[in-house]
Design a protein around this motif. Sequence first.
Motif, PDB file in Angstrom:
ATOM      1  N   LEU A  38       0.828  -1.210   0.000  1.00  0.00           N
ATOM      2  CA  LEU A  38       0.000   0.000   0.000  1.00  0.00           C
ATOM      3  C   LEU A  38       0.864   1.262   0.000  1.00  0.00           C
ATOM      4  O   LEU A  38       0.557   2.237  -0.695  1.00  0.00           O
ATOM      5  N   ARG A  39       1.955   1.235   0.773  1.00  0.00           N
ATOM      6  CA  ARG A  39       2.861   2.398   0.774  1.00  0.00           C
ATOM      7  C   ARG A  39       3.496   2.592  -0.610  1.00  0.00           C
ATOM      8  O   ARG A  39       3.621   3.718  -1.099  1.00  0.00           O
ATOM      9  N   LYS A  40       3.894   1.476  -1.241  1.00  0.00           N
ATOM     10  CA  LYS A  40       4.478   1.553  -2.575  1.00  0.00           C
ATOM     11  C   LYS A  40       3.475   2.106  -3.573  1.00  0.00           C
ATOM     12  O   LYS A  40       3.819   2.930  -4.440  1.00  0.00           O
ATOM     13  N   SER A  41       2.209   1.695  -3.464  1.00  0.00           N
ATOM     14  CA  SER A  41       1.161   2.193  -4.361  1.00  0.00           C
ATOM     15  C   SER A  41       0.995   3.699  -4.203  1.00  0.00           C
ATOM     16  O   SER A  41       0.863   4.429  -5.193  1.00  0.00           O
ATOM     17  N   GLN A  42       1.004   4.175  -2.947  1.00  0.00           N
ATOM     18  CA  GLN A  42       0.858   5.617  -2.706  1.00  0.00           C
ATOM     19  C   GLN A  42       2.029   6.402  -3.285  1.00  0.00           C
ATOM     20  O   GLN A  42       1.855   7.516  -3.775  1.00  0.00           O
ATOM     21  N   ASP A  46      -0.071   9.743  -8.487  1.00  0.00           N
ATOM     22  CA  ASP A  46       0.077  11.205  -8.610  1.00  0.00           C
ATOM     23  C   ASP A  46      -1.107  11.861  -7.908  1.00  0.00           C
ATOM     24  O   ASP A  46      -2.261  11.735  -8.330  1.00  0.00           O
ATOM     25  N   THR A  47      -0.837  12.588  -6.820  1.00  0.00           N
ATOM     26  CA  THR A  47      -1.909  13.217  -6.027  1.00  0.00           C
ATOM     27  C   THR A  47      -2.188  14.661  -6.447  1.00  0.00           C
ATOM     28  O   THR A  47      -2.905  15.383  -5.758  1.00  0.00           O
ATOM     29  N   SER A  48      -1.639  15.071  -7.597  1.00  0.00           N
ATOM     30  CA  SER A  48      -1.881  16.450  -8.047  1.00  0.00           C
ATOM     31  C   SER A  48      -3.263  16.605  -8.686  1.00  0.00           C
ATOM     32  O   SER A  48      -3.711  17.721  -8.932  1.00  0.00           O
ATOM     33  N   ASN A  49      -3.929  15.483  -8.959  1.00  0.00           N
ATOM     34  CA  ASN A  49      -5.287  15.557  -9.524  1.00  0.00           C
ATOM     35  C   ASN A  49      -6.280  14.940  -8.539  1.00  0.00           C
ATOM     36  O   ASN A  49      -5.901  14.269  -7.581  1.00  0.00           O
ATOM     37  N   ARG A  50      -7.557  15.191  -8.815  1.00  0.00           N
ATOM     38  CA  ARG A  50      -8.621  14.753  -7.898  1.00  0.00           C
ATOM     39  C   ARG A  50      -8.680  13.233  -7.773  1.00  0.00           C
ATOM     40  O   ARG A  50      -8.817  12.691  -6.683  1.00  0.00           O
ATOM     41  N   GLU A  51      -8.559  12.515  -8.911  1.00  0.00           N
ATOM     42  CA  GLU A  51      -8.651  11.048  -8.885  1.00  0.00           C
ATOM     43  C   GLU A  51      -7.524  10.445  -8.045  1.00  0.00           C
ATOM     44  O   GLU A  51      -7.749   9.512  -7.256  1.00  0.00           O
ATOM     45  N   GLU A  54      -8.166  11.068  -4.313  1.00  0.00           N
ATOM     46  CA  GLU A  54      -9.212  10.172  -3.792  1.00  0.00           C
ATOM     47  C   GLU A  54      -8.660   8.770  -3.569  1.00  0.00           C
ATOM     48  O   GLU A  54      -8.960   8.123  -2.559  1.00  0.00           O
ATOM     49  N   MET A  55      -7.841   8.290  -4.505  1.00  0.00           N
ATOM     50  CA  MET A  55      -7.255   6.957  -4.365  1.00  0.00           C
ATOM     51  C   MET A  55      -6.300   6.910  -3.179  1.00  0.00           C
ATOM     52  O   MET A  55      -6.256   5.920  -2.429  1.00  0.00           O
ATOM     53  N   HIS A  56      -5.537   7.965  -2.987  1.00  0.00           N
ATOM     54  CA  HIS A  56      -4.602   8.064  -1.859  1.00  0.00           C
ATOM     55  C   HIS A  56      -5.365   7.955  -0.535  1.00  0.00           C
ATOM     56  O   HIS A  56      -4.936   7.244   0.397  1.00  0.00           O
ATOM     57  N   ASN A  57      -6.527   8.638  -0.459  1.00  0.00           N
ATOM     58  CA  ASN A  57      -7.343   8.603   0.763  1.00  0.00           C
ATOM     59  C   ASN A  57      -7.973   7.222   0.991  1.00  0.00           C
ATOM     60  O   ASN A  57      -8.081   6.751   2.127  1.00  0.00           O
ATOM     61  N   LYS A  58      -8.391   6.569  -0.099  1.00  0.00           N
ATOM     62  CA  LYS A  58      -8.940   5.207   0.020  1.00  0.00           C
ATOM     63  C   LYS A  58      -7.907   4.251   0.609  1.00  0.00           C
ATOM     64  O   LYS A  58      -8.217   3.403   1.438  1.00  0.00           O
ATOM     65  N   ILE A  59      -6.664   4.396   0.153  1.00  0.00           N
ATOM     66  CA  ILE A  59      -5.594   3.519   0.659  1.00  0.00           C
ATOM     67  C   ILE A  59      -5.360   3.775   2.140  1.00  0.00           C
ATOM     68  O   ILE A  59      -5.156   2.843   2.924  1.00  0.00           O
ATOM     69  N   ASN A  60      -5.402   5.047   2.545  1.00  0.00           N
ATOM     70  CA  ASN A  60      -5.232   5.379   3.968  1.00  0.00           C
ATOM     71  C   ASN A  60      -6.329   4.737   4.824  1.00  0.00           C
ATOM     72  O   ASN A  60      -6.066   4.252   5.932  1.00  0.00           O
ATOM     73  N   GLU A  61      -7.556   4.745   4.310  1.00  0.00           N
ATOM     74  CA  GLU A  61      -8.668   4.112   5.048  1.00  0.00           C
ATOM     75  C   GLU A  61      -8.419   2.618   5.221  1.00  0.00           C
ATOM     76  O   GLU A  61      -8.669   2.052   6.284  1.00  0.00           O
ATOM     77  N   GLN A  79      -9.799  -3.750  -7.800  1.00  0.00           N
ATOM     78  CA  GLN A  79     -10.912  -2.858  -8.095  1.00  0.00           C
ATOM     79  C   GLN A  79     -10.553  -1.376  -7.996  1.00  0.00           C
ATOM     80  O   GLN A  79     -11.239  -0.541  -8.595  1.00  0.00           O
ATOM     81  N   ASN A  80      -9.498  -1.063  -7.267  1.00  0.00           N
ATOM     82  CA  ASN A  80      -9.167   0.348  -7.050  1.00  0.00           C
ATOM     83  C   ASN A  80      -7.804   0.730  -7.623  1.00  0.00           C
ATOM     84  O   ASN A  80      -7.711   1.471  -8.607  1.00  0.00           O
ATOM     85  N   ILE A  81      -6.724   0.219  -7.041  1.00  0.00           N
ATOM     86  CA  ILE A  81      -5.378   0.668  -7.422  1.00  0.00           C
ATOM     87  C   ILE A  81      -5.047   0.285  -8.861  1.00  0.00           C
ATOM     88  O   ILE A  81      -4.632   1.127  -9.664  1.00  0.00           O
ATOM     89  N   ILE A  82      -5.248  -0.986  -9.221  1.00  0.00           N
ATOM     90  CA  ILE A  82      -4.893  -1.443 -10.572  1.00  0.00           C
ATOM     91  C   ILE A  82      -5.798  -0.778 -11.609  1.00  0.00           C
ATOM     92  O   ILE A  82      -5.330  -0.366 -12.680  1.00  0.00           O
ATOM     93  N   THR A  83      -7.091  -0.651 -11.295  1.00  0.00           N
ATOM     94  CA  THR A  83      -8.007   0.040 -12.215  1.00  0.00           C
ATOM     95  C   THR A  83      -7.572   1.486 -12.426  1.00  0.00           C
ATOM     96  O   THR A  83      -7.619   2.003 -13.553  1.00  0.00           O
ATOM     97  N   HIS A  84      -7.132   2.142 -11.360  1.00  0.00           N
ATOM     98  CA  HIS A  84      -6.656   3.528 -11.452  1.00  0.00           C
ATOM     99  C   HIS A  84      -5.456   3.626 -12.399  1.00  0.00           C
ATOM    100  O   HIS A  84      -5.424   4.493 -13.288  1.00  0.00           O
TER     101      HIS A  84
END
Length: 598
Positions: A38-42, A46-51, A54-61, A79-84
Amino acid sequence: MNRNKITTSIIRLLLSIILLFSANSGLALTDTLQLRILRKSQDLIDTSNREGLEMHNKINELKENKNVTDSMFVEFLNQNIITHFRELSQLPNAIEILSATTEVLEKKNCEKKILLTLYLPLGAAFEEVGLWSIAMDYYHKALAIAQEGNLKANIARIYNNIAVAYHKIEPTTAIEYLNKSLEINKMVGDKKELYLNYNNLAAIYMKQKEYDNALDNALMAIHMINKEKNADMYYLMQCNIGSLYAQKKDYNLAISYLEDAHKHFEQRNNYAELITVHILLAEAYEKSGNTAMANQTINHIDNELINKINNAELESNVRTTLAKLFKEKQLHQKAYKNLEIASLLKDSLQRANDELKIKNLEKIYINEQKIRESATTINELELKKLRSDRQITIVVIALLILSITLIFFIIRSRMKDKLIKTNAMLSEQEKILRDKELELQHIKEQELKQAIDQKNRELSSYALSYTKDNEFLANLSEELKNLLLEINPRDKEHREHIRSIITQLKQHCSTDNWQEFRYYFEQVHPSFYERLDEISPGMTQRQKRLCAMLYIGLSTKEISSITFREVRSIESARNRLRKKLEIPEEENIQEFLTRKLG
């Protein structure tokens, strides 16, 4: 009492040590598997855009959840990281995360079904970046797991993926795999997968110029689509079907399908698909002889639609087709202009694609190097953890042995007496239970017998009542016949009226009321006729009725009265029935039927 307290204290101490050991192991597992990935995925998002944010926050949850199983983790990953990453065309990032997860779970020997859900997207990602042989390795790994678990839906999906990988280099092999997938999906009834099978088959046959086979599969594919839910997909298939009819030179039908697709995409302002439809329509109009519509469509593409395309590859293909159409119409300047722009776009796209492929391959290679280095580090950490776990295990085992020995000696002295008492108590309880069961069974049998006897009496009463009615009607008929003899022959009107009444009485007497009798009979003996067919197939309805009346204990005379037949006829029927059922002479027919069917 003291022994009980000592035993309880030892057990509590032992459980505390085991739970502590399990908790430590679980914490280490969570940290090395889930949190690291999960840390590697984060880091890669790229957190400069909205998508991305949102993905960064989902991983934190998810990281805050301490009870995430391997299955839940892999499902979240797909369903989330790979799709992103796939939506952003960042396939190297998807491959890096999937490869790292797969390697860890393979070493952990997790459930094979979980590995299957990793192998499929990993194979697809490698296929998209052009590493076909690696993709096939993962597809075949997934196929082995699916076949071992008889997971038919997964097997069909993997066959479809393998076929897609083969279709460019070995179309025949691709068709074989698609037919295998199609056969399974027909049994499963998955319309979405059936659509993919038929559509892929249509594409391969079209590429091989087998237009009849391509059309058959395209028509099957469109029947698998829900027009209301997937309108764009439905009309894309209409576009493909129109193109196939054009290849078969059935231009009127081709134009009909293409114009339907044109209306839909025009309403949606879907210019990318709309321009494709226009190209196909222009060619179909031209070949059908409608030159005016063909020219109008081509000019509309050249003057308006082509300027609304934001896809360089599509624009290049469209301009190439326009150049060909303009050349056929001797409009060489326009043909040259479009061909020149198309050539520049193709060169630019080729360079961009080559650069992207090189970057992807370089990144995949770097990722593999990192994975190898990471694997080495993980192995070292696992060795250290293994040594630590081994020491803890030795301590736990020693405590277990000590505790078990103490408990064994404490309990052993008490077990013999307790065992004897328990066995005696169990034997007594078993005897009581057996007696109760026998008593209940006897009561139920008596109640059932009484109920059946009561129903049989009701059936007999019904039959006898019917007998009395028949006898009364028969006597009445005889009286009317005598009255008919006494009436003056010249009184034709009254004589005819009496004859009509006698005829009606005969019809009423001869009318079988067996449907009602059979209904009540089957309420009491529901399987009687089925079992009768089993012991003697081919019996007539009259023989079955005779069996039913004998079964409930009616006499020959009663049966004669009920059926409005002579006693001698009933006796003959009984004799024939005895021969058909092969009933011994010394056995009563009712007893035989009760023995066989009761």
